[in-house]
Design a protein around this motif. Structure first.
Motif, PDB file in Angstrom:
ATOM      1  N   ALA A 168       0.821  -1.208   0.000  1.00 54.11           N
ATOM      2  CA  ALA A 168       0.000   0.000   0.000  1.00 54.11           C
ATOM      3  C   ALA A 168       0.856   1.260   0.000  1.00 54.11           C
ATOM      4  O   ALA A 168       0.539   2.243  -0.687  1.00 54.11           O
ATOM      5  N   SER A 169       1.964   1.231   0.741  1.00 55.41           N
ATOM      6  CA  SER A 169       2.798   2.425   0.833  1.00 55.41           C
ATOM      7  C   SER A 169       3.466   2.754  -0.494  1.00 55.41           C
ATOM      8  O   SER A 169       3.749   3.924  -0.780  1.00 55.41           O
ATOM      9  N   ALA A 170       3.727   1.743  -1.318  1.00 57.49           N
ATOM     10  CA  ALA A 170       4.352   2.001  -2.614  1.00 57.49           C
ATOM     11  C   ALA A 170       3.491   2.948  -3.443  1.00 57.49           C
ATOM     12  O   ALA A 170       3.993   3.905  -4.054  1.00 57.49           O
ATOM     13  N   THR A 171       2.182   2.703  -3.456  1.00 55.68           N
ATOM     14  CA  THR A 171       1.275   3.580  -4.199  1.00 55.68           C
ATOM     15  C   THR A 171       1.227   4.968  -3.568  1.00 55.68           C
ATOM     16  O   THR A 171       1.283   5.987  -4.272  1.00 55.68           O
ATOM     17  N   ALA A 248      10.930 -12.988  -5.735  1.00 54.45           N
ATOM     18  CA  ALA A 248      10.988 -11.526  -5.853  1.00 54.45           C
ATOM     19  C   ALA A 248      10.803 -11.083  -7.300  1.00 54.45           C
ATOM     20  O   ALA A 248      10.171 -10.057  -7.568  1.00 54.45           O
ATOM     21  N   MET A 249      11.348 -11.851  -8.236  1.00 53.68           N
ATOM     22  CA  MET A 249      11.137 -11.527  -9.652  1.00 53.68           C
ATOM     23  C   MET A 249       9.663 -11.660 -10.010  1.00 53.68           C
ATOM     24  O   MET A 249       9.101 -10.830 -10.739  1.00 53.68           O
ATOM     25  N   VAL A 250       9.025 -12.709  -9.497  1.00 51.72           N
ATOM     26  CA  VAL A 250       7.589 -12.889  -9.723  1.00 51.72           C
ATOM     27  C   VAL A 250       6.814 -11.738  -9.093  1.00 51.72           C
ATOM     28  O   VAL A 250       5.879 -11.182  -9.684  1.00 51.72           O
ATOM     29  N   PHE A 251       7.215 -11.346  -7.877  1.00 51.19           N
ATOM     30  CA  PHE A 251       6.517 -10.315  -7.113  1.00 51.19           C
ATOM     31  C   PHE A 251       6.564  -8.958  -7.820  1.00 51.19           C
ATOM     32  O   PHE A 251       5.566  -8.216  -7.834  1.00 51.19           O
ATOM     33  N   TYR A 252       7.705  -8.605  -8.396  1.00 56.56           N
ATOM     34  CA  TYR A 252       7.887  -7.255  -8.931  1.00 56.56           C
ATOM     35  C   TYR A 252       7.548  -7.115 -10.405  1.00 56.56           C
ATOM     36  O   TYR A 252       7.581  -6.002 -10.935  1.00 56.56           O
ATOM     37  N   THR A 253       7.205  -8.202 -11.088  1.00 49.43           N
ATOM     38  CA  THR A 253       6.950  -8.104 -12.524  1.00 49.43           C
ATOM     39  C   THR A 253       5.786  -7.172 -12.839  1.00 49.43           C
ATOM     40  O   THR A 253       5.896  -6.282 -13.703  1.00 49.43           O
ATOM     41  N   VAL A 254       4.648  -7.338 -12.178  1.00 44.54           N
ATOM     42  CA  VAL A 254       3.491  -6.493 -12.464  1.00 44.54           C
ATOM     43  C   VAL A 254       3.742  -5.030 -12.093  1.00 44.54           C
ATOM     44  O   VAL A 254       3.497  -4.133 -12.920  1.00 44.54           O
ATOM     45  N   PRO A 255       4.239  -4.707 -10.884  1.00 48.06           N
ATOM     46  CA  PRO A 255       4.492  -3.292 -10.581  1.00 48.06           C
ATOM     47  C   PRO A 255       5.476  -2.629 -11.552  1.00 48.06           C
ATOM     48  O   PRO A 255       5.301  -1.468 -11.915  1.00 48.06           O
ATOM     49  N   ILE A 279      -5.268  -1.039  -8.906  1.00 49.61           N
ATOM     50  CA  ILE A 279      -6.092  -2.245  -8.734  1.00 49.61           C
ATOM     51  C   ILE A 279      -5.210  -3.455  -8.447  1.00 49.61           C
ATOM     52  O   ILE A 279      -5.506  -4.268  -7.560  1.00 49.61           O
ATOM     53  N   ALA A 280      -4.101  -3.567  -9.196  1.00 49.02           N
ATOM     54  CA  ALA A 280      -3.175  -4.678  -8.965  1.00 49.02           C
ATOM     55  C   ALA A 280      -2.562  -4.593  -7.567  1.00 49.02           C
ATOM     56  O   ALA A 280      -2.412  -5.607  -6.877  1.00 49.02           O
ATOM     57  N   SER A 281      -2.219  -3.370  -7.132  1.00 50.57           N
ATOM     58  CA  SER A 281      -1.656  -3.188  -5.796  1.00 50.57           C
ATOM     59  C   SER A 281      -2.657  -3.592  -4.723  1.00 50.57           C
ATOM     60  O   SER A 281      -2.299  -4.231  -3.724  1.00 50.57           O
ATOM     61  N   ALA A 282      -3.926  -3.254  -4.934  1.00 45.71           N
ATOM     62  CA  ALA A 282      -4.964  -3.649  -3.981  1.00 45.71           C
ATOM     63  C   ALA A 282      -5.095  -5.164  -3.925  1.00 45.71           C
ATOM     64  O   ALA A 282      -5.355  -5.737  -2.849  1.00 45.71           O
ATOM     65  N   ILE A 327      -7.184  -8.328 -15.411  1.00 48.24           N
ATOM     66  CA  ILE A 327      -7.671  -9.519 -14.694  1.00 48.24           C
ATOM     67  C   ILE A 327      -6.505 -10.462 -14.392  1.00 48.24           C
ATOM     68  O   ILE A 327      -6.368 -10.970 -13.276  1.00 48.24           O
ATOM     69  N   GLY A 328      -5.654 -10.694 -15.389  1.00 49.07           N
ATOM     70  CA  GLY A 328      -4.487 -11.534 -15.160  1.00 49.07           C
ATOM     71  C   GLY A 328      -3.560 -10.961 -14.107  1.00 49.07           C
ATOM     72  O   GLY A 328      -3.025 -11.697 -13.258  1.00 49.07           O
ATOM     73  N   ALA A 329      -3.373  -9.627 -14.132  1.00 46.68           N
ATOM     74  CA  ALA A 329      -2.516  -8.974 -13.143  1.00 46.68           C
ATOM     75  C   ALA A 329      -3.095  -9.119 -11.744  1.00 46.68           C
ATOM     76  O   ALA A 329      -2.356  -9.335 -10.767  1.00 46.68           O
ATOM     77  N   VAL A 330      -4.426  -9.025 -11.623  1.00 51.91           N
ATOM     78  CA  VAL A 330      -5.077  -9.168 -10.314  1.00 51.91           C
ATOM     79  C   VAL A 330      -4.870 -10.578  -9.775  1.00 51.91           C
ATOM     80  O   VAL A 330      -4.529 -10.773  -8.595  1.00 51.91           O
ATOM     81  N   VAL A 331      -5.067 -11.588 -10.638  1.00 43.83           N
ATOM     82  CA  VAL A 331      -4.848 -12.970 -10.204  1.00 43.83           C
ATOM     83  C   VAL A 331      -3.409 -13.161  -9.744  1.00 43.83           C
ATOM     84  O   VAL A 331      -3.138 -13.745  -8.683  1.00 43.83           O
ATOM     85  N   ASN A 332      -2.471 -12.646 -10.538  1.00 39.57           N
ATOM     86  CA  ASN A 332      -1.057 -12.766 -10.190  1.00 39.57           C
ATOM     87  C   ASN A 332      -0.760 -12.077  -8.859  1.00 39.57           C
ATOM     88  O   ASN A 332      -0.034 -12.621  -8.013  1.00 39.57           O
TER      89      ASN A 332
END
Length: 426
Positions: A168-171, A248-255, A279-282, A327-332
Motif C-alpha cells: 500500500a505504501s508504494a502507491t 521476488a522476480m515474480v513479485f515485482y513483474t506487475v508493478p 487495482i493490482a496493488s490492492a 484480470i491476469g494482473a489481479v490474479v497474479n
C-alpha cells in the motif's frame, strides 16, 4: 525447529521482553505501528523519486552519461540493500536489533535528505547508495524484531501485515513523490526527514527482545556456547533464499512492467495506467490478508501460491485487450500478496533467536537481489522471445515448473497435505 531444547530457568528470560510480560493495548499498537513504518522506509526509497526522474534528467542534461546515471539514483539503494543485508544481519545479532534500528533510522534521514544540498550527480548517487546501506539495516532489524516479539499465528499475522503495508505504501509514496515533485525535483527528498520522528519513538517504545521458552525459540546463551552447540542452518536457509530470489522476480513483474504491457496494447492514458496499477496493488494487499487468515503452515502453501502467480501470468500472456490483462494482473498479485509472507514466515521458522538477524539479512538480500534483477531478466527475455508479453509468459511457465517441483518434493517426503500450524502456534 529447535523446540526440543529444554526451556531456560525463569531468570534467563528478560523481564522486558514482550514475550515475558503483558503489554497494554496502546503500547502494543505503537510497537506494531513503528515496526510497520520502519518496514515501509525501504519502499519509500524505492519509489519516492520515480516521478521526478525526468526533471532530474533535464537538470543534469549537461553531465556526461546523465541518461544512464540519473536512473541509478532510483535503483542503486535496492542494489546496496541486497549486497549489504547479510552484513546487517550479522551486526543485528552482535550489537542488538533495537540499537541498530535506531541508529540506521537516523542515518536514513541524513543520507536521504543529502540531495537537497548536493549539486553533483555523482554525489547524489553516492548518497543514494548510503540510503541503501541504512535500508539494509532497517529492514533486517524490523523483520527480525517481528520474529523476536511474536510467534505462531501472531508472527504470521504481522509478517502478512508487513507485506500489506509495503504494498500500500508504494502507491502512496509514488503519489506523494509526484505531488511534491511539482514544486521541483529536489522537493521529494524532504520526505526522508520523517525518520527523524520515528527514531526517538523506536528508542523509547521498542523493548529489547530476549529468547523465549515457548517451544518456538532456543534459550538465550553465551554466543560462544550457542555457536558450539548449534551451527548456523545454512543448508535449511539456502533453499528458501533461492526460492525467495525467484519469488521476488515474480513479485515485482506487475508493478515494474504493467505500464509497458498496457502501452503495448495501445493504452497511453496515464490515468488508466495508474488505475490499473492501483487495482493490482490492492490485489496484493488482498492476497496478504488472505494469507494472514489461513491457519496453515507456509511450506505446504508455497506450491499452490506459485501456481496462482503462474496462472495470472498465463492470463496476461494470452490477453489481447486491457481488461483481460488487468484480470491476469489481479490474479497474479493475489498470489504474490500471499507469496511474500509465506516465504518470510517459512524462513523465520528455520531460525532460532541467536541466528535470526543473520538469517533475516540473508533472506532480505535474496529478496531485494531478485527485485534488482527483475527488469534485467525480463529485458533479456523480451530480446529472446520478441515481446515483453512473451517474456512474462516464460516467467509464468518458470513459476509453474517451480510450483510443480515443490509439490513433487513434498510428495516424495510424504508431506503433501497443507497441515495446520501446531496447536501451540494456532
Amino acid at each position: 525447529m529447535p523446540g526440543s531444547v529444554p526451556p531456560p530457568p525463569p531468570a534467563a528470560v528478560d523481564a522486558t521482553a514482550p514475550s515475558a510480560v503483558a503489554v497494554s493495548g496502546s503500547a502494543h499498537l505503537l510497537r506494531v505501528t513503528l515496526l510497520m513504518a520502519g518496514s515501509c522506509l525501504p519502499i519509500l526509497g524505492a519509489v519516492l523519486i520515480a516521478p521526478v526522474l525526468p526533471k532530474m534528467q533535464d537538470h543534469f542534461a549537461s553531465v556526461p552519461g546523465a541518461k544512464a546515471l540519473v536512473p541509478l539514483a532510483l535503483t542503486v539503494p535496492a542494489l546496496a540493500l541486497a549486497l549489504l543485508a547479510p552484513f546487517a544481519g550479522v551486526i543485528v545479532d552482535r550489537v542488538g536489533r533495537k540499537r541498530l534500528l535506531v541508529v540506521a533510522t537516523l542515518l536514513y534521514a541524513a543520507f536521504g535528505t543529502a540531495p537537497l544540498w548536493l549539486d553533483s550527480l555523482g554525489g547524489i548517487i553516492a548518497s543514494r547508495a548510503l540510503v541503501g546501506v541504512a535500508e539494509a539495516a532497517i529492514m533486517t532489524a524490523c523483520t527480525t524484531l517481528i520474529g523476536d516479539y511474536y510467534s505462531g499465528r501472531q508472527r504470521v499475522k504481522y509478517l502478512a501485515l508487513q507485506t500489506m503495508c509495503a504494498s500500500a505504501s508504494a502507491t502512496v509514496f509514488f503519489v506523494l513523490g509526484g505531488a511534491a515533485g511539482s514544486a521541483g525535483w529536489r522537493m521529494p527528498f524532504w520526505v526522508y526527514a520523517v525518520s527523524l520522528v520515528l527514531a526517538p519513538l523506536m528508542a523509547t517504545a521498542l523493548p529489547n527482545p530476549a529468547a523465549r521458552a515457548d517451544g518456538d525459540e532456543v534459550p538465550a546463551a553465551a554466543p560462544a556456547e550457542a555457536e558450539a552447540r548449534r551451527p548456523f542452518p545454512w543448508r535449511q536457509l539456502a533453499g528458501i533464499c533461492a526460492l525467495t530470489f525467484f519469488g521476488a522476480m515474480v513479485f515485482y513483474t506487475v508493478p515494474v512492467e504493467m505500464a509497458y504491457l498496457l502501452d503495448d496494447l495501445g493504452v497511453e492514458n496515464t490515468g488508466v495506467i495508474g488505475l490499473a496499477t492501483a487495482i493490482a496493488s490492492a490485489a496484493t494487499v488482498g492476497g496478504a490478508v488472505t494469507f494472514a487468515r489461513l491457519k496453515r503452515s507456509p511450506d505446504p502453501m508455497l506450491p499452490v501460491v506459485l501456481a496462482v502467480c503462474a496462472a495470472g501470468f498465463g492470463v496476461m500472456f494470452l490477453a489481447g485487450n486491457a481488461p483481460l490483462l488487468v484480470i491476469g494482473a489481479v490474479v497474479n498479485c493475489v498470489g504474490t500478496g500471499m507469496l511474500l509472507p509465506a516465504l518470510l514466515t517459512s524462513a523465520m521458522s528455520r531460525l532460532s533467536f541467536e541466528d535470526r538477524g543473520r538469517g533475516t539479512g540473508l533472506w532480505t538480500a535474496a529478496f531485494f537481489g531478485g527485485e534488482f534483477v527483475c527488469p534485467l531478466v525480463l529485458l533479456a527475455g523480451e530480446s529472446a522471445v520478441g515481446s515483453l508479453t512473451g517474456a512474462v509468459g516464460v516467467l509464468g511457465l518458470a513459476a509453474a515448473l517451480v510450483a510443480a517441483g515443490l509439490w513433487a518434493a513434498r510428495r516424495r517426503t510424504g508431506a503433501v497435505d497443507a497441515r495446520p500450524l501446531p496447536e501451540q502456534l494456532a
